[in-house]
Design a protein around this motif. Structure first.
Motif, PDB file in Angstrom:
ATOM      1  N   VAL A 117       0.861  -1.178   0.000  1.00 42.16           N
ATOM      2  CA  VAL A 117       0.000   0.000   0.000  1.00 42.16           C
ATOM      3  C   VAL A 117       0.900   1.231   0.000  1.00 42.16           C
ATOM      4  CG1 VAL A 117      -1.687   1.353   1.315  1.00 42.16           C
ATOM      5  CG2 VAL A 117      -1.896  -1.140   1.237  1.00 42.16           C
ATOM      6  N   ASP A 118       0.487   2.266  -0.728  1.00 42.58           N
ATOM      7  CA  ASP A 118       1.205   3.535  -0.674  1.00 42.58           C
ATOM      8  C   ASP A 118       0.738   4.255   0.592  1.00 42.58           C
ATOM      9  OD1 ASP A 118       2.196   6.098  -0.900  1.00 42.58           O
ATOM     10  OD2 ASP A 118       1.678   6.328  -3.017  1.00 42.58           O
ATOM     11  N   PHE A 119       1.488   4.081   1.682  1.00 40.67           N
ATOM     12  CA  PHE A 119       1.031   4.598   2.976  1.00 40.67           C
ATOM     13  C   PHE A 119       1.089   6.121   3.062  1.00 40.67           C
ATOM     14  CE2 PHE A 119       2.404   0.225   4.250  1.00 40.67           C
ATOM     15  CZ  PHE A 119       1.115  -0.234   4.503  1.00 40.67           C
ATOM     16  N   VAL A 120       2.007   6.735   2.356  1.00 35.62           N
ATOM     17  CA  VAL A 120       2.052   8.192   2.369  1.00 35.62           C
ATOM     18  C   VAL A 120       0.776   8.748   1.765  1.00 35.62           C
ATOM     19  CG1 VAL A 120       3.267  10.225   1.526  1.00 35.62           C
ATOM     20  CG2 VAL A 120       4.566   8.246   2.339  1.00 35.62           C
ATOM     21  N   ALA A 121       0.339   8.175   0.645  1.00 36.47           N
ATOM     22  CA  ALA A 121      -0.903   8.624   0.017  1.00 36.47           C
ATOM     23  C   ALA A 121      -2.113   8.275   0.879  1.00 36.47           C
ATOM     24  CB  ALA A 121      -1.036   8.000  -1.366  1.00 36.47           C
ATOM     25  N   MET A 122      -2.100   7.095   1.471  1.00 36.97           N
ATOM     26  CA  MET A 122      -3.260   6.634   2.248  1.00 36.97           C
ATOM     27  C   MET A 122      -3.482   7.462   3.503  1.00 36.97           C
ATOM     28  SD  MET A 122      -3.756   2.958   4.131  1.00 36.97           S
ATOM     29  CE  MET A 122      -4.924   2.806   5.502  1.00 36.97           C
ATOM     30  N   PHE A 123      -2.410   7.728   4.243  1.00 41.81           N
ATOM     31  CA  PHE A 123      -2.565   8.352   5.555  1.00 41.81           C
ATOM     32  C   PHE A 123      -2.437   9.880   5.543  1.00 41.81           C
ATOM     33  CE2 PHE A 123      -1.660   4.022   7.087  1.00 41.81           C
ATOM     34  CZ  PHE A 123      -2.612   3.919   8.096  1.00 41.81           C
ATOM     35  N   ARG A 124      -2.050  10.459   4.405  1.00 41.72           N
ATOM     36  CA  ARG A 124      -1.857  11.917   4.386  1.00 41.72           C
ATOM     37  C   ARG A 124      -3.104  12.678   4.860  1.00 41.72           C
ATOM     38  NH1 ARG A 124       0.163  12.668  -0.492  1.00 41.72           N
ATOM     39  NH2 ARG A 124       2.338  12.791   0.152  1.00 41.72           N
ATOM     40  N   PRO A 125      -4.316  12.300   4.466  1.00 43.81           N
ATOM     41  CA  PRO A 125      -5.488  13.050   4.950  1.00 43.81           C
ATOM     42  C   PRO A 125      -5.855  12.751   6.404  1.00 43.81           C
ATOM     43  CG  PRO A 125      -5.974  11.836   2.913  1.00 43.81           C
ATOM     44  CD  PRO A 125      -4.703  11.292   3.462  1.00 43.81           C
ATOM     45  N   LEU A 126      -5.261  11.714   6.985  1.00 44.39           N
ATOM     46  CA  LEU A 126      -5.664  11.268   8.321  1.00 44.39           C
ATOM     47  C   LEU A 126      -4.697  11.707   9.416  1.00 44.39           C
ATOM     48  CD1 LEU A 126      -6.739   7.571   7.594  1.00 44.39           C
ATOM     49  CD2 LEU A 126      -8.220   9.569   7.831  1.00 44.39           C
ATOM     50  N   ALA A 127      -3.478  12.082   9.073  1.00 40.55           N
ATOM     51  CA  ALA A 127      -2.440  12.281  10.067  1.00 40.55           C
ATOM     52  C   ALA A 127      -1.773  13.646   9.921  1.00 40.55           C
ATOM     53  CB  ALA A 127      -1.381  11.175   9.952  1.00 40.55           C
ATOM     54  N   LYS A 128      -1.060  14.054  10.973  1.00 36.95           N
ATOM     55  CA  LYS A 128      -0.298  15.297  10.909  1.00 36.95           C
ATOM     56  C   LYS A 128       0.902  15.174   9.977  1.00 36.95           C
ATOM     57  CE  LYS A 128       0.605  18.101  14.285  1.00 36.95           C
ATOM     58  NZ  LYS A 128       1.137  18.657  15.553  1.00 36.95           N
ATOM     59  N   TRP A 129       1.529  14.001   9.998  1.00 33.09           N
ATOM     60  CA  TRP A 129       2.717  13.789   9.163  1.00 33.09           C
ATOM     61  C   TRP A 129       2.817  12.309   8.846  1.00 33.09           C
ATOM     62  CZ3 TRP A 129       8.142  12.456  11.021  1.00 33.09           C
ATOM     63  CH2 TRP A 129       9.062  12.500   9.965  1.00 33.09           C
ATOM     64  N   VAL A 130       3.162  11.996   7.601  1.00 29.35           N
ATOM     65  CA  VAL A 130       3.359  10.615   7.150  1.00 29.35           C
ATOM     66  C   VAL A 130       4.681  10.563   6.404  1.00 29.35           C
ATOM     67  CG1 VAL A 130       2.360   8.637   5.953  1.00 29.35           C
ATOM     68  CG2 VAL A 130       0.867  10.481   6.764  1.00 29.35           C
ATOM     69  N   ALA A 131       5.482   9.536   6.674  1.00 28.30           N
ATOM     70  CA  ALA A 131       6.767   9.412   5.995  1.00 28.30           C
ATOM     71  C   ALA A 131       7.172   7.944   5.914  1.00 28.30           C
ATOM     72  CB  ALA A 131       7.848  10.221   6.713  1.00 28.30           C
ATOM     73  N   ARG A 132       8.095   7.684   5.011  1.00 23.83           N
ATOM     74  CA  ARG A 132       8.687   6.353   4.877  1.00 23.83           C
ATOM     75  C   ARG A 132      10.182   6.503   5.123  1.00 23.83           C
ATOM     76  NH1 ARG A 132       6.917   4.448  -0.390  1.00 23.83           N
ATOM     77  NH2 ARG A 132       8.577   5.807  -1.190  1.00 23.83           N
ATOM     78  N   ILE A 133      10.746   5.618   5.911  1.00 25.25           N
ATOM     79  CA  ILE A 133      12.168   5.686   6.241  1.00 25.25           C
ATOM     80  C   ILE A 133      12.925   4.723   5.320  1.00 25.25           C
ATOM     81  CG2 ILE A 133      13.896   5.487   8.059  1.00 25.25           C
ATOM     82  CD1 ILE A 133      11.687   5.855  10.119  1.00 25.25           C
ATOM     83  N   ASP A 134      13.745   5.263   4.460  1.00 25.37           N
ATOM     84  CA  ASP A 134      14.460   4.436   3.486  1.00 25.37           C
ATOM     85  C   ASP A 134      15.935   4.235   3.819  1.00 25.37           C
ATOM     86  OD1 ASP A 134      12.395   3.709   1.831  1.00 25.37           O
ATOM     87  OD2 ASP A 134      12.566   5.474   0.552  1.00 25.37           O
TER      88      ASP A 134
END
Length: 553
Positions: A117-134
């Motif tokens: 799942v693209d979690f950045v796209a999914m959670f952006r409207p629900l959370a203050k900040w969304v990120a992936r640690i690479d």
């Protein structure tokens, strides 16, 4: 030279550094290095739940209780989507929370691999900040930023996705020290202006509770309000913002409030709003306080400048930490005139919140009265959503903050996981989960979690065989056309016993107090199954009355 550590070990070390004491989780193979690191980390209690919805609710409740981010860890795909409801609850409740998600590996991303799942796209409207640690080396940076973001300004949820290969990488990393949210002091000039407005007011009312509220804010603001006789109403599901025992406590807003309180707020010439966003539920669809509020002066105190003036015309915006503001006004030297309206509003609330016997086999008003008399004043009352909750909003009396856990986004299933979080966080206090039948079965499997971790709590399942709130709306719009709202339920007391808890069924008002006494004498998880009549659909009306009103309209 720094030691090589796995990304999972670095993650756990930095959660410890930020003060994390508990993680709620359903384990997944996507974060095995984290599970391994936790085995050697006694500083963190790892609480395994039975579904990720329970994980999200419990972490949100833990954040609400402590003011520090509650932490949840789930796996990719269905784990994260199940946990999303906790993130939504945290956002609408302004609760600090961190959701960590084990993600697919970097080498296969964007192929729609298993559970991707693209979690950045999914959670952006629900959370203050969304990120992936690479990059595992940057885990300390991301974790410190997550804690800072979750607690600064208007608190809220942060979501971090951690690819499984990042968690298994062996790298050198520099840990970050514990971050502290910046404290925004209240402006003395703005506070002086507020005091002048209070001196000029004839009918002021305060509405309190919300972002950044804590025990110190509750103590100081209560002291201030009592000193000047200022009526204090609480926002929707923020009834512990000041103690119900306060001489100026005027009751709560939300669904089904005291009509006299509603009229008092509509007639107020000065509204002092400290903490709430003045959302739809608190304002009854922006009608009790309208966005333009003609004839009223609005002073809005909030920790986030982006909230001030965003919906409501604000005459005096004050961006401040709740504790800082409350402490400043409590110690304000200048004389402020006293009001008799605080005592008057409290008398109106006492009358409203005193239940009168009803002609029904099991009277929930009398149930709440018995609970008030039999349970400690500092009991933590936890509930989800449903018509049953109206009796507790109206008749229960809250003690010191924190003593209420209830979601302002109206999500079902919240009460039991929240109660587990409360019982683990405050083992010395009485914790009660009040749930409806439909509400309970959203997360009822978490009874297994409560039993496994030795939680001390009482669960009330109020069973009217219906999705009661929907049924009320249904009867109002389509009287006598019942569709989709009837439920066939299990024997909840037997279900509790199957999980290893204590359970008993209550059929009448007279049976309740003795059953509660027996529950108090037991240890661990105790469940009372209260079978009620759906005709008594809410604390202020019946199905017959709703139908009659619908026919006349």
């Amino acid at each position: 030279m720094a030691d090589l550590r796995s990304g999972g070990r670095i993650l756990i070390d930095n959660l410890v550094a930020q003060g994390c004491e508990r993680i709620f989780s359903v384990p997944g193979e996507s974060f095995l290095p984290v599970l391994d690191a936790l085995l050697d980390t006694p500083q963190i209690e790892f609480v395994i739940c039975r579904q990720e919805g329970g994980v999200g609710y419990a972490a949100e409740a833990d954040g609400k209780l402590t003011g520090r981010p509650g932490v949840a860890f789930v796996t990719r795909g269905p784990g994260a989507t199940n946990a999303a409801i906790g993130v939504h609850a945290a956002m609408q409740d302004s609760t600090p929370m961190i959701l960590l998600i084990g993600d697919v590996g970097r080498d296969v991303r964007d192929r729609e691999v298993f559970q991707e799942v693209d979690f950045v796209a999914m959670f952006r409207p629900l959370a203050k900040w969304v990120a992936r640690i690479d990059d595992a080396r940057r885990i300390p940076e991301y974790i410190a930023r997550a804690y800072s973001t979750a607690t600064a300004g208007r608190p809220g949820p942060v979501v971090l996705a951690l690819p499984e290969d990042v968690l298994s990488d062996e790298v050198e990393a520099i840990d970050r020290p514990q971050v502290k949210p910046p404290v925004q002091p209240a402006c003395a000039m703005a506070t002086m202006t507020l005091m002048g407005l209070l001196n000029d007011a004839a009918a002021p009312v305060a509405i309190v509770g919300g972002a950044g509220w804590d025990a110190a804010a509750a103590h100081h603001f209560t002291e201030f309000a009592e000193r000047i006789g200022l009526p204090v109403a609480t926002a929707f599901r923020r009834q512990d913002a000041i103690p119900s025992s306060s001489a100026v406590y005027a009751g709560n807003l939300g669904y089904g409030p005291n009509p006299k309180l509603v009229e008092r707020i509509k007639q107020a010439d000065l509204l002092l709003v400290v903490g709430p966003r003045l959302g739809e539920a608190t304002t009854d669809g922006y009608t009790i306080v309208t966005p333009e509020h003609p004839g009223q002066i609005l002073v809005h105190v909030h920790p986030d400048p982006n909230e001030l003036g965003s919906v409501y015309r604000t005459d005096l915006p004050i961006c401040a930490d709740m504790r800082e503001f409350a402490e400043l006004v409590a110690g304000w030297d200048d004389e402020v005139i006293s009001f008799s309206s605080g005592a008057e509003a409290r008398r109106e609330w006492l009358e409203w919140s005193t239940p009168q016997p009803k002609e029904t086999k099991l009277d929930l008003g009398m149930v709440v009265l018995a609970m008030r008399e039999m349970l400690p004043a500092d009991t933590i009352q936890c509930s989800g959503a449903g018509a049953f909750s109206g009796w507790f909003h109206r008749y229960w009396r809250h003690g010191p903050f924190p003593s209420q856990l209830a979601p302002t986004n109206g999500t079902m299933g919240y009460g039991l996981p929240a109660a587990i979080a409360a019982a683990l966080r405050f083992p010395e206090r009485m914790v009660v989960a009040t749930t409806g039948d439909g509400d309970f079965l959203m997360t009822g499997q978490e009874l297994a979690t409560a039993v496994q971790y030795g939680a001390e709590l009482i669960v009330l399942v109020i069973d009217n065989g219906s999705y009661g709130t929907v049924r009320m709306h249904q009867e109002r719009e389509y009287p006598e056309r019942v569709s989709g709202t009837e439920l066939r339920n299990p024997d909840f007391a037997a279900l509790a016993r199957a999980y290893g808890a204590w359970g008993e069924t209550v059929l009448t008002t007279e049976e309740f107090a003795p059953a509660l006494e027996r529950a108090k004498a037991e240890r661990g998880v105790r469940l009372l199954h209260l079978k009620t009549d759906v005709e008594m659909i809410a604390h202020g009306t019946t199905i017959t009355q709703i139908r009659n009103r619908a026919r006349k309209s």
